[in-house]
Design a protein around this motif. Structure first.
Motif, PDB file in Angstrom:
ATOM      1  N   TYR A  49       0.831  -1.193   0.000  1.00  0.00           N
ATOM      2  CA  TYR A  49       0.000   0.000   0.000  1.00  0.00           C
ATOM      3  C   TYR A  49       0.869   1.247   0.000  1.00  0.00           C
ATOM      4  O   TYR A  49       2.057   1.201   0.294  1.00  0.00           O
ATOM      5  CB  TYR A  49      -0.952   0.011   1.204  1.00  0.00           C
ATOM      6  CG  TYR A  49      -0.330   0.420   2.521  1.00  0.00           C
ATOM      7  CD1 TYR A  49      -0.566   1.682   3.066  1.00  0.00           C
ATOM      8  CD2 TYR A  49       0.479  -0.457   3.237  1.00  0.00           C
ATOM      9  CE1 TYR A  49      -0.013   2.058   4.273  1.00  0.00           C
ATOM     10  CE2 TYR A  49       1.040  -0.097   4.443  1.00  0.00           C
ATOM     11  CZ  TYR A  49       0.788   1.168   4.964  1.00  0.00           C
ATOM     12  OH  TYR A  49       1.347   1.538   6.168  1.00  0.00           O
ATOM     13  N   SER A  50       0.247   2.365  -0.351  1.00  0.00           N
ATOM     14  CA  SER A  50       0.929   3.655  -0.318  1.00  0.00           C
ATOM     15  C   SER A  50      -0.081   4.713   0.108  1.00  0.00           C
ATOM     16  O   SER A  50      -1.294   4.488   0.064  1.00  0.00           O
ATOM     17  CB  SER A  50       1.521   4.002  -1.689  1.00  0.00           C
ATOM     18  OG  SER A  50       0.486   4.166  -2.645  1.00  0.00           O
ATOM     19  N   LEU A  51       0.420   5.869   0.531  1.00  0.00           N
ATOM     20  CA  LEU A  51      -0.434   6.982   0.936  1.00  0.00           C
ATOM     21  C   LEU A  51      -0.164   8.163   0.024  1.00  0.00           C
ATOM     22  O   LEU A  51       0.974   8.424  -0.354  1.00  0.00           O
ATOM     23  CB  LEU A  51      -0.161   7.380   2.393  1.00  0.00           C
ATOM     24  CG  LEU A  51      -0.360   6.299   3.451  1.00  0.00           C
ATOM     25  CD1 LEU A  51       0.049   6.829   4.818  1.00  0.00           C
ATOM     26  CD2 LEU A  51      -1.805   5.830   3.483  1.00  0.00           C
ATOM     27  N   SER A  52      -1.226   8.871  -0.342  1.00  0.00           N
ATOM     28  CA  SER A  52      -1.082  10.072  -1.167  1.00  0.00           C
ATOM     29  C   SER A  52      -2.109  11.102  -0.707  1.00  0.00           C
ATOM     30  O   SER A  52      -3.117  10.747  -0.102  1.00  0.00           O
ATOM     31  CB  SER A  52      -1.291   9.733  -2.648  1.00  0.00           C
ATOM     32  OG  SER A  52      -2.570   9.167  -2.852  1.00  0.00           O
ATOM     33  N   PRO A  53      -1.861  12.393  -0.975  1.00  0.00           N
ATOM     34  CA  PRO A  53      -2.814  13.436  -0.530  1.00  0.00           C
ATOM     35  C   PRO A  53      -4.212  13.161  -1.060  1.00  0.00           C
ATOM     36  O   PRO A  53      -4.390  12.769  -2.214  1.00  0.00           O
ATOM     37  CB  PRO A  53      -2.233  14.721  -1.133  1.00  0.00           C
ATOM     38  CG  PRO A  53      -0.781  14.419  -1.310  1.00  0.00           C
ATOM     39  CD  PRO A  53      -0.697  12.961  -1.652  1.00  0.00           C
ATOM     40  N   ILE A  54      -5.201  13.360  -0.213  1.00  0.00           N
ATOM     41  CA  ILE A  54      -6.571  13.056  -0.590  1.00  0.00           C
ATOM     42  C   ILE A  54      -7.080  14.046  -1.635  1.00  0.00           C
ATOM     43  O   ILE A  54      -6.741  15.218  -1.625  1.00  0.00           O
ATOM     44  CB  ILE A  54      -7.488  13.042   0.661  1.00  0.00           C
ATOM     45  CG1 ILE A  54      -8.781  12.302   0.369  1.00  0.00           C
ATOM     46  CG2 ILE A  54      -7.755  14.451   1.151  1.00  0.00           C
ATOM     47  CD1 ILE A  54      -9.532  11.892   1.608  1.00  0.00           C
ATOM     48  N   LYS A  55      -7.875  13.544  -2.566  1.00  0.00           N
ATOM     49  CA  LYS A  55      -8.403  14.382  -3.639  1.00  0.00           C
ATOM     50  C   LYS A  55      -9.730  15.028  -3.246  1.00  0.00           C
ATOM     51  O   LYS A  55     -10.069  16.087  -3.728  1.00  0.00           O
ATOM     52  CB  LYS A  55      -8.601  13.534  -4.898  1.00  0.00           C
ATOM     53  CG  LYS A  55      -7.328  12.848  -5.380  1.00  0.00           C
ATOM     54  CD  LYS A  55      -7.631  11.829  -6.454  1.00  0.00           C
ATOM     55  CE  LYS A  55      -6.376  11.054  -6.850  1.00  0.00           C
ATOM     56  NZ  LYS A  55      -6.675   9.968  -7.795  1.00  0.00           N
ATOM     57  N   ASP A 111      -6.732  13.050   5.629  1.00  0.00           N
ATOM     58  CA  ASP A 111      -5.937  13.947   4.808  1.00  0.00           C
ATOM     59  C   ASP A 111      -5.115  13.202   3.763  1.00  0.00           C
ATOM     60  O   ASP A 111      -4.255  13.776   3.123  1.00  0.00           O
ATOM     61  CB  ASP A 111      -5.017  14.799   5.685  1.00  0.00           C
ATOM     62  CG  ASP A 111      -4.187  13.945   6.643  1.00  0.00           C
ATOM     63  OD1 ASP A 111      -4.301  12.700   6.578  1.00  0.00           O
ATOM     64  OD2 ASP A 111      -3.446  14.526   7.452  1.00  0.00           O
ATOM     65  N   ASP A 112      -5.363  11.923   3.594  1.00  0.00           N
ATOM     66  CA  ASP A 112      -4.679  11.192   2.540  1.00  0.00           C
ATOM     67  C   ASP A 112      -5.526  10.009   2.071  1.00  0.00           C
ATOM     68  O   ASP A 112      -6.502   9.627   2.697  1.00  0.00           O
ATOM     69  CB  ASP A 112      -3.291  10.699   3.002  1.00  0.00           C
ATOM     70  CG  ASP A 112      -3.350   9.958   4.328  1.00  0.00           C
ATOM     71  OD1 ASP A 112      -4.334   9.223   4.551  1.00  0.00           O
ATOM     72  OD2 ASP A 112      -2.425  10.108   5.131  1.00  0.00           O
ATOM     73  N   VAL A 113      -5.137   9.475   0.931  1.00  0.00           N
ATOM     74  CA  VAL A 113      -5.807   8.326   0.330  1.00  0.00           C
ATOM     75  C   VAL A 113      -4.941   7.091   0.569  1.00  0.00           C
ATOM     76  O   VAL A 113      -3.728   7.130   0.420  1.00  0.00           O
ATOM     77  CB  VAL A 113      -5.984   8.533  -1.190  1.00  0.00           C
ATOM     78  CG1 VAL A 113      -6.613   7.309  -1.843  1.00  0.00           C
ATOM     79  CG2 VAL A 113      -6.829   9.763  -1.450  1.00  0.00           C
ATOM     80  N   VAL A 114      -5.590   6.001   0.951  1.00  0.00           N
ATOM     81  CA  VAL A 114      -4.891   4.725   1.088  1.00  0.00           C
ATOM     82  C   VAL A 114      -5.030   3.972  -0.232  1.00  0.00           C
ATOM     83  O   VAL A 114      -6.144   3.670  -0.667  1.00  0.00           O
ATOM     84  CB  VAL A 114      -5.488   3.878   2.230  1.00  0.00           C
ATOM     85  CG1 VAL A 114      -4.729   2.551   2.341  1.00  0.00           C
ATOM     86  CG2 VAL A 114      -5.439   4.629   3.543  1.00  0.00           C
ATOM     87  N   LYS A 115      -3.909   3.729  -0.874  1.00  0.00           N
ATOM     88  CA  LYS A 115      -3.936   2.953  -2.116  1.00  0.00           C
ATOM     89  C   LYS A 115      -3.485   1.525  -1.813  1.00  0.00           C
ATOM     90  O   LYS A 115      -2.345   1.293  -1.411  1.00  0.00           O
ATOM     91  CB  LYS A 115      -3.019   3.563  -3.175  1.00  0.00           C
ATOM     92  CG  LYS A 115      -2.971   2.745  -4.476  1.00  0.00           C
ATOM     93  CD  LYS A 115      -1.971   3.299  -5.470  1.00  0.00           C
ATOM     94  CE  LYS A 115      -2.479   4.574  -6.095  1.00  0.00           C
ATOM     95  NZ  LYS A 115      -1.575   5.046  -7.175  1.00  0.00           N
TER      96      LYS A 115
END
Length: 237
Positions: free
Chosen positions: A14-20, A120-124
């Protein structure tokens, strides 16, 4: 000597990225299938021509659902996974690991923000799939694919008009369309719960917009998600 079937290795990352969309929690899903060719000495190299990547956003209420699992399973079956029982078992473990990752990230947010639960982020979630094939199997499969591509395309068989007209019309349950809704997998538009929203249910329980599934069944008698066969004018196939 018998040619070995492809074998598959599945791992979850998994990775984390700023939420859209900061107003609700969002999960992204990535299915990455990579093909490796194995020689007689057990060494293998990646075949970059045979890489399949499928990525899409998944509302939290959909992640790990039967529809989601069926979608992933279908892609792996199309990639050559022959043992459906082992596929279901391994996907069960993979989705269990994925849900543990999601819950872990939720707990982190809860400790950081308390009951406010600010995301505040998206879990991919990433399903890494390695498809390992013997070089001679690959060569034979490539030849078979070439032969099939030269044959006439199979004729699609529409569902009987009476069976289409008999499909159930249902109202979505309260809360069914919350957190982004669930899509009609034909037009990819959301099925939203409301007083006037009525959708059509297939005998396999999959839901679609009425116009979408009627148009689909006028061409093919198979459910677009699970391939459940509807009756045809030539009889039930």
């Amino acid at each position: 000597m018998a040619i070995r079937e492809p074998r598959f290795l599945v791992s979850v990352d998994y990775s984390l990225s700023p939420i859209k969309a900061p107003y609700f929690s969002q999960i992204e899903f990535l299915l990455r299938i990579r093909t490796f060719l194995e020689d007689d000495n057990g060494r293998y190299r990646e075949d970059f021509r045979q890489r399949d990547v499928q990525e899409f956003s998944v509302p939290e209420i959909v992640f790990g659902s039967n529809r989601h699992r069926n979608n992933v399973a279908q892609r792996l079956l199309e990639a050559g996974w022959l043992n459906q029982l082992s596929l279901e078992r391994i996907l069960g473990h993979a989705f269990s690991d994925a849900n543990s990752i999601i819950e872990k990230e939720k707990e982190k947010k809860k400790k950081k923000y308390g009951n406010n639960m600010i995301f505040d982020d998206v879990v991919k979630i990433i399903f890494q799939v390695k498809k390992i094939v013997r070089q001679e199997y690959y060569a034979e499969s490539e030849a078979t694919a070439m032969e099939l591509s030269m044959r006439e395309e199979p004729r699609l068989v529409p569902a009987a008009k009476e069976s289409i007209q008999a499909l159930k019309k249902v109202k979505l349950a309260e809360g069914y369309g919350d957190n982004g809704g669930i899509e009609c997998m034909i037009c990819m538009e959301k099925l939203v719960q409301s007083e006037r929203e009525v959708v059509t249910s297939m005998p396999c329980s999959h839901l679609f917009h009425g116009e979408c599934i009627e148009r689909w069944l006028s061409t093919s008698h198979l459910c677009p998600l699970c391939r459940f066969p509807m009756p045809t004018d030539a009889g039930t196939l």
